[in-house]
Design a protein around this motif. Structure first.
Motif, PDB file in Angstrom:
ATOM      1  N   SER A  14       0.851  -1.183   0.000  1.00  0.00           N
ATOM      2  CA  SER A  14       0.000   0.000   0.000  1.00  0.00           C
ATOM      3  C   SER A  14       0.888   1.234   0.000  1.00  0.00           C
ATOM      4  O   SER A  14       2.103   1.143   0.202  1.00  0.00           O
ATOM      5  CB  SER A  14      -0.925   0.026   1.226  1.00  0.00           C
ATOM      6  OG  SER A  14      -0.201   0.402   2.399  1.00  0.00           O
ATOM      7  N   ALA A  15       0.260   2.384  -0.202  1.00  0.00           N
ATOM      8  CA  ALA A  15       1.008   3.633  -0.179  1.00  0.00           C
ATOM      9  C   ALA A  15       1.548   3.958   1.206  1.00  0.00           C
ATOM     10  O   ALA A  15       2.438   4.808   1.349  1.00  0.00           O
ATOM     11  CB  ALA A  15       0.126   4.781  -0.675  1.00  0.00           C
ATOM     12  N   SER A  16       1.033   3.298   2.233  1.00  0.00           N
ATOM     13  CA  SER A  16       1.479   3.551   3.603  1.00  0.00           C
ATOM     14  C   SER A  16       2.314   2.410   4.166  1.00  0.00           C
ATOM     15  O   SER A  16       2.514   2.316   5.367  1.00  0.00           O
ATOM     16  CB  SER A  16       0.266   3.812   4.516  1.00  0.00           C
ATOM     17  OG  SER A  16      -0.639   2.730   4.473  1.00  0.00           O
ATOM     18  N   ASP A  17       2.808   1.522   3.301  1.00  0.00           N
ATOM     19  CA  ASP A  17       3.682   0.440   3.745  1.00  0.00           C
ATOM     20  C   ASP A  17       5.050   1.012   4.108  1.00  0.00           C
ATOM     21  O   ASP A  17       5.424   2.120   3.689  1.00  0.00           O
ATOM     22  CB  ASP A  17       3.823  -0.597   2.624  1.00  0.00           C
ATOM     23  CG  ASP A  17       4.228  -1.976   3.128  1.00  0.00           C
ATOM     24  OD1 ASP A  17       4.676  -2.090   4.294  1.00  0.00           O
ATOM     25  OD2 ASP A  17       4.095  -2.948   2.360  1.00  0.00           O
ATOM     26  N   ARG A  18       5.811   0.252   4.893  1.00  0.00           N
ATOM     27  CA  ARG A  18       7.195   0.629   5.144  1.00  0.00           C
ATOM     28  C   ARG A  18       7.954   0.688   3.811  1.00  0.00           C
ATOM     29  O   ARG A  18       7.605  -0.023   2.874  1.00  0.00           O
ATOM     30  CB  ARG A  18       7.848  -0.379   6.098  1.00  0.00           C
ATOM     31  CG  ARG A  18       7.239  -0.381   7.495  1.00  0.00           C
ATOM     32  CD  ARG A  18       7.767  -1.554   8.312  1.00  0.00           C
ATOM     33  NE  ARG A  18       7.349  -2.835   7.736  1.00  0.00           N
ATOM     34  CZ  ARG A  18       7.911  -4.007   8.043  1.00  0.00           C
ATOM     35  NH1 ARG A  18       8.910  -4.056   8.898  1.00  0.00           N
ATOM     36  NH2 ARG A  18       7.461  -5.111   7.508  1.00  0.00           N
ATOM     37  N   ARG A  19       9.000   1.482   3.747  1.00  0.00           N
ATOM     38  CA  ARG A  19       9.601   1.758   2.451  1.00  0.00           C
ATOM     39  C   ARG A  19      11.027   1.213   2.289  1.00  0.00           C
ATOM     40  O   ARG A  19      11.731   1.583   1.351  1.00  0.00           O
ATOM     41  CB  ARG A  19       9.580   3.278   2.194  1.00  0.00           C
ATOM     42  CG  ARG A  19       8.172   3.752   1.903  1.00  0.00           C
ATOM     43  CD  ARG A  19       8.054   5.248   1.855  1.00  0.00           C
ATOM     44  NE  ARG A  19       8.154   5.890   3.142  1.00  0.00           N
ATOM     45  CZ  ARG A  19       7.185   5.880   4.077  1.00  0.00           C
ATOM     46  NH1 ARG A  19       6.046   5.241   3.859  1.00  0.00           N
ATOM     47  NH2 ARG A  19       7.355   6.496   5.225  1.00  0.00           N
ATOM     48  N   HIS A  20      11.449   0.304   3.157  1.00  0.00           N
ATOM     49  CA  HIS A  20      12.822  -0.182   3.083  1.00  0.00           C
ATOM     50  C   HIS A  20      12.976  -1.450   2.267  1.00  0.00           C
ATOM     51  O   HIS A  20      14.094  -1.847   1.937  1.00  0.00           O
ATOM     52  CB  HIS A  20      13.345  -0.466   4.491  1.00  0.00           C
ATOM     53  CG  HIS A  20      12.686  -1.644   5.151  1.00  0.00           C
ATOM     54  ND1 HIS A  20      11.467  -1.548   5.786  1.00  0.00           N
ATOM     55  CD2 HIS A  20      13.061  -2.941   5.254  1.00  0.00           C
ATOM     56  CE1 HIS A  20      11.130  -2.745   6.260  1.00  0.00           C
ATOM     57  NE2 HIS A  20      12.071  -3.604   5.945  1.00  0.00           N
ATOM     58  N   ALA A  21      11.871  -2.112   1.906  1.00  0.00           N
ATOM     59  CA  ALA A  21      11.955  -3.473   1.378  1.00  0.00           C
ATOM     60  C   ALA A  21      12.625  -3.545   0.014  1.00  0.00           C
ATOM     61  O   ALA A  21      13.389  -4.473  -0.262  1.00  0.00           O
ATOM     62  CB  ALA A  21      10.562  -4.102   1.321  1.00  0.00           C
ATOM     63  N   MET A  22      12.343  -2.590  -0.870  1.00  0.00           N
ATOM     64  CA  MET A  22      12.931  -2.659  -2.209  1.00  0.00           C
ATOM     65  C   MET A  22      14.456  -2.602  -2.135  1.00  0.00           C
ATOM     66  O   MET A  22      15.154  -3.407  -2.771  1.00  0.00           O
ATOM     67  CB  MET A  22      12.393  -1.542  -3.086  1.00  0.00           C
ATOM     68  CG  MET A  22      12.842  -1.661  -4.533  1.00  0.00           C
ATOM     69  SD  MET A  22      12.160  -0.395  -5.623  1.00  0.00           S
ATOM     70  CE  MET A  22      10.431  -0.822  -5.584  1.00  0.00           C
TER      71      MET A  22
END
Length: 626
Positions: A14-22
């Motif tokens: 989602s747009a509010s997921d944590r952003r470190h995974a990629m």
């Protein structure tokens, strides 16, 4: 066709997921390689916001638009925060990316990504493409003018010309073949708008294995794999009713992200990042599978997956195989979400503590209805509700407190403005109940916009699905092999083989969720809810207990027979998952963007139903509680 399985990582749900995974997936390539990273950013809520921002920008009324929906782009900017730190490793290891973060401004996001890649000196290594065709309001308007379609609402049955709101934007749900073509042409990063949540995985697998459109079984399996990983942590332990088991060794602190391994024959294995929290099990996969489906047929623009015989096999720790998926051709239509400005809404809270909450709520509602009466002719919605029940003889005040919520909607901001809503609500305090206290954050009482959302179908041949890459446009034709399905999916009101529940032995009253897992979510105004159990004898009991009539009783006051459009219940069984699935039509009022309820995403319907008490066989409870 590759001889090995493609490994597709799910880095955002989602747009509010944590952003470190990629960045984490890309950096870990030497020890945990992935071929493609997909990210899902789209929901009905941010689709409507993006649509309004796009329309306001196009009309050169930025000030009005910012006042209406808040400043911001019409694409999902959080994607850029995830992508930027990953770029060097994406280039270094040749990892591809597909994301539906473009929302209502795909080309705008594409330009920013190209600029970001260029500034890092990676233009020679990372080629960017974008997908168009999901903006279909002109096609909707043309169909209305020509009379070729009434554009019936798939949830309510209403026809579009009778809708009281004016459409401002329409998103079509595209399939994955545009993404596959972009990768085939050499793109490394593919920016999409409203491709369906699972379409990036379909596209990635079709590209990697060189599948043709006619390979329906392979596409159906990739579709299910996409559904399982598109919500990121939901398949690795997030939003999971067995979450308590994850506390051991801290596995619920930083839940890892999933990977789908998809072979050339379509076989699928779900796993996750190495050395990460969470878990991948039959039950986490069942949880995510039951989320958002609306019957045994699961539709995508590329294929229809048939789910009633699906099952999962635990191969080893954190590795689950998907079995039993069947396939049918896709429908000739695709889903379209139409956005309209609904008006403005506001709310206010009072806190009610200790004894006599029901009486305190009744008193306050009657007082406020009188105080709001001079203005209520402009309200389109006015509702009062009590959130939570005070604990009995608890040792702290917070545990003894409930929230009394007042919610209002109107067509214009002034209809629910401070003088007409918030002021009368807070002015009531001196004649209020014992302990009368309102929430001091008055911002929630200020008018803010909301949107109406209308879901219909559009013929796929009316969609101009294109890939934009290296200065060229490539048209993606619609599927030639399609199947027209009934409007309603197959439904069973009760188990086909009914068994007297007394045969399960002595019972005791206990919450349904003592032994039953569940998962629910929203699709427009509908709420879907799946239940499943661990053991086969529990499933025989469950499928006999959970008939349509009994689920209506468990819904209690939520099953409001006076609701318009009326609430309807559909049911089907997934025997290999030991699951019973329900579709509650119109339970969520008008859907996430405009509903007056606090469970606007439908995710707590399952938890509410698990909390309801039923007669549970004692021998089941002796095995342990969830």
């Amino acid at each position: 066709m590759s001889s090995r399985a493609i490994r597709v990582a799910g880095a955002s749900g989602s747009a509010s997921d944590r952003r470190h995974a990629m960045a984490a997936f890309a950096k870990a390539y030497p020890s945990d390689p992935v071929d493609v990273i997909i990210s899902d950013y789209m929901s009905e809520v941010n689709m409507t916001i993006g649509a309004a921002r796009k329309v306001d920008s196009a009309n050169l009324t930025a000030d009005m638009g910012n006042a209406f929906v808040g400043a911001g782009p019409a694409f999902e900017a959080s994607f850029l925060e995830a992508l930027e730190p990953a770029l060097e490793d994406l280039a270094k290891y040749g990892i591809r990316v597909a994301a539906n973060a473009g929302n209502a401004d795909v080309q705008g996001l594409y330009r920013i990504v190209c600029d970001m890649v260029e500034k890092k000196g990676l233009s020679g290594q990372l080629k960017v493409a974008w997908i168009s065709g999901d903006e279909v309001l002109p096609a909707i308007n043309d169909g209305l003018k020509s009379g070729t379609s009434k554009f019936k609402n798939i949830y309510t049955g209403q026809v579009l010309e009778k809708w009281e709101f004016e459409p401002i934007y329409a998103h079509a749900y595209l399939g994955g073949m545009g993404i596959a073509e972009a990768f085939r042409q050499g793109a490394h990063i593919v920016i999409c708008g409203r491709v369906a949540d699972a379409s990036p995985v379909i596209g990635a697998a079709a590209w990697f294995h060189r599948w043709e459109r006619e390979q329906l079984l392979e596409l159906a399996n990739a579709f299910v794999a996409g559904h399982l990983i598109e919500c990121s942590n939901y398949v690795t332990g997030g939003n999971f009713t067995g979450f308590k088991a994850l506390e051991a060794n801290g596995r619920w602190v930083d839940i890892g992200y999933p990977i789908a391994e998809i072979s050339a024959n379509g076989s699928v294995v779900i796993t996750k990042q190495k050395n990460s929290g969470g878990t991948v099990s039959i039950h986490t996969c069942s949880s995510q599978l039951l989320y958002e489906i609306q019957g045994p047929w699961y539709f995508n623009s590329d294929v229809t997956a048939v789910l009633d015989q699906i099952w999962f096999e635990q191969l080893s720790t954190d590795r689950v195989a998907v079995r039993g998926v069947q396939a049918l051709p896709p429908p000739p239509t695709t889903k379209v979400g139409i956005t309209a400005r609904g008006g403005f809404q506001a709310e206010a809270w009072y806190f009610m503590t200790g004894l006599n909450v029901a009486e305190k709520a009744r008193m306050t509602e009657q007082q406020l209805r009188k105080g709001l009466a001079p203005y209520s002719d402009k309200f389109t919605t006015l509702s009062f509700s009590v959130l939570g029940t005070p604990g009995v003889d608890v040792d702290n005040q917070n545990a003894a407190t409930s929230i009394f919520r007042i919610f209002v909607q109107g067509k214009e901001a002034n209809d629910v403005g401070t003088a007409r809503f918030l002021r009368p609500v807070i002015d009531n305090i001196m004649q209020g109940y014992p302990g009368s206290t309102f929430h001091l954050d008055f911002r929630q009482g200020m008018p803010k916009p909301y949107f109406e959302y209308y879901v219909t179908l559009l013929d796929q041949d009316k969609v101009s699905h294109k890939v934009h890459f290296n200065g060229q446009e490539t048209l993606i034709p619609p599927p030639t092999l399609t199947k027209t399905f009934p409007e309603r999916q197959p439904s069973q009101s009760s188990s086909q083989i009914e068994i007297d529940l007394s045969k399960f032995g002595p019972t005791t009253r206990a919450p349904l969720g003592s032994i039953v897992h569940a998962r629910s979510g929203d699709k427009g105004s509908d709420c879907n809810c799946g239940f499943w159990v661990v053991h086969q004898d529990e499933y025989v009991w469950l499928r006999n207990l959970l008939s349509v009539d009994n689920i209506k009783l468990l819904l209690g006051k939520e099953y409001d027979t006076s609701r318009v459009p009326k609430i309807e219940v559909e049911r089907f069984e997934l025997p290999n998952l030991r699951a019973v699935h329900f579709l509650f039509r119109n339970l969520l009022d008008r859907g996430a963007t405009s509903t007056a309820t606090v469970d606007f995403l439908g995710k707590n319907c399952a938890e509410f139903l698990r909390s309801r008490w039923v007669d549970v066989p004692v021998r089941f409870l002796e095995r342990g509680r969830l």
